[in-house]
Design a protein around this motif. Sequence first.
Motif, PDB file in Angstrom:
ATOM      1  N   GLU A   1       0.738  -1.139  -0.124  1.00 53.59           N
ATOM      2  CA  GLU A   1       0.080   0.093  -0.106  1.00 53.59           C
ATOM      3  C   GLU A   1       0.873   1.244  -0.061  1.00 53.59           C
ATOM      4  O   GLU A   1       0.749   2.406  -0.581  1.00 53.59           O
ATOM      5  CB  GLU A   1      -0.712   0.261   1.264  1.00 53.59           C
ATOM      6  CG  GLU A   1      -1.959  -0.922   1.119  1.00 53.59           C
ATOM      7  CD  GLU A   1      -2.851  -1.102   2.734  1.00 53.59           C
ATOM      8  OE1 GLU A   1      -2.310  -0.369   3.556  1.00 53.59           O
ATOM      9  OE2 GLU A   1      -3.703  -1.814   2.611  1.00 53.59           O
ATOM     10  N   LYS A  54       3.620   0.701  -3.283  1.00 50.95           N
ATOM     11  CA  LYS A  54       3.192   0.542  -4.793  1.00 50.95           C
ATOM     12  C   LYS A  54       4.160  -0.095  -5.762  1.00 50.95           C
ATOM     13  O   LYS A  54       4.199   0.609  -6.921  1.00 50.95           O
ATOM     14  CB  LYS A  54       2.408   1.666  -5.216  1.00 50.95           C
ATOM     15  CG  LYS A  54       1.325   2.613  -4.230  1.00 50.95           C
ATOM     16  CD  LYS A  54       0.863   3.707  -4.767  1.00 50.95           C
ATOM     17  CE  LYS A  54      -0.342   4.213  -4.156  1.00 50.95           C
ATOM     18  NZ  LYS A  54      -0.060   4.058  -2.622  1.00 50.95           N
ATOM     19  N   LYS A  92      10.028   0.507  -5.483  1.00 55.42           N
ATOM     20  CA  LYS A  92       9.036   0.390  -6.370  1.00 55.42           C
ATOM     21  C   LYS A  92       8.787  -0.825  -7.449  1.00 55.42           C
ATOM     22  O   LYS A  92       7.797  -0.784  -7.891  1.00 55.42           O
ATOM     23  CB  LYS A  92       9.251   1.775  -7.365  1.00 55.42           C
ATOM     24  CG  LYS A  92       9.246   3.171  -6.803  1.00 55.42           C
ATOM     25  CD  LYS A  92       7.614   3.438  -6.012  1.00 55.42           C
ATOM     26  CE  LYS A  92       7.753   4.558  -5.282  1.00 55.42           C
ATOM     27  NZ  LYS A  92       6.370   4.892  -4.764  1.00 55.42           N
TER      28      LYS A  92
END
Length: 363
Positions: free
Chosen positions: A56, A59, A287
């Motif tokens: 969350e 991402k 990421k």
Amino acid sequence: MSLEVGIVGLPNVGKSTLFSAITKVKADAENYPFCTIEPNYGIVRLNDPRVTRLAEIMKPERLVPATLKVVDIAGLVKGASKGEGLGNKFLSNIREVDAIAHVVRCFEDKSVAHVEKNYDPVGDVIVVNTELILSDLEQVERKIERLHKQIKGDRDLEEELSVFEKIKNHLGEGYPAITADLGSDEKLIVSELNLLSMKPYIYIANVSENQLNDASDSEKQLRKFASQDGVEVIPICAKVEFELSEMDNEESDFFMEELGIDGSGIDQLTNSGYRMLEQITYFTAGKNEVRAWEIRKGTTAPEAAGKIHTDFEKGFIRAEVFHFDDIDRLGSESSVKEAGRWRLEGKDYVVNDGDIMHFRFNN
């Protein structure tokens, strides 16, 4: 490489049904003894809410949870240590795993065949435990015989012999090796034999659907027996867990609500197996990927880096470290740094469960 938990027990107690529910790997599960002959293998993903929370926040493009390898091993019968049933094969398969999940049938159903004449969960446990102990005892006795031939005044071998005599007496009294009072050096000596009864273990009480919220007398008797050695008992209905494994999340939530249970017993079982193996989790998060890495308690930062690649361990310089609790509370990596919760650690740092780590290393 994932550590292995072996699912063991008498024939026809629900091992293969439970294995299929845990791993979603189809294993033969029929109403007759010795349905499973060759061991079945599967990988279980650990349901860790920290991975979901990190996703969350970060991402990432993909998530990789921690895993546990589970092995469904053929059923054992009385006399297995002497080759009865699939005894020798069964015992050799157990020797290869790191820990044992012992499935015990705790419901009475005349339509389900039972290898013993009488339904007796504690008696079933004693049969399996006794066979493991007898197999270990035979192995230790052979080791002692070899040492007697080799000893010839070698002080190191004399010390080794005394340790094996000690474990022989303990096994001979009917106790598993894991309960012997051994020092760390003595455990190291004994470890060369990879004794069956030295492996950590839990009991899985395979209960009926109507016993999930109301423990049966059988389960209570098993808990009382297990408490003598401080062994954990996890009640699971293998049939229900198998049905849940074939449902989507919405269906399974509704089904569990109807049954009046808070969640799947599988999560409790896999997390217990993880703890039993003294495993902890650290994370790498970015990421591209959020990944959970399984390591043993006491692992240093360079060793943890080596889980990713051996070059990381060889060229280790420092580790950038912060804890999951900090990013969970503060909401971003930059906020963690601003709050002074981000730090650099060196080669002697012992990794904690929930650490998030980035490694600096020389190529």
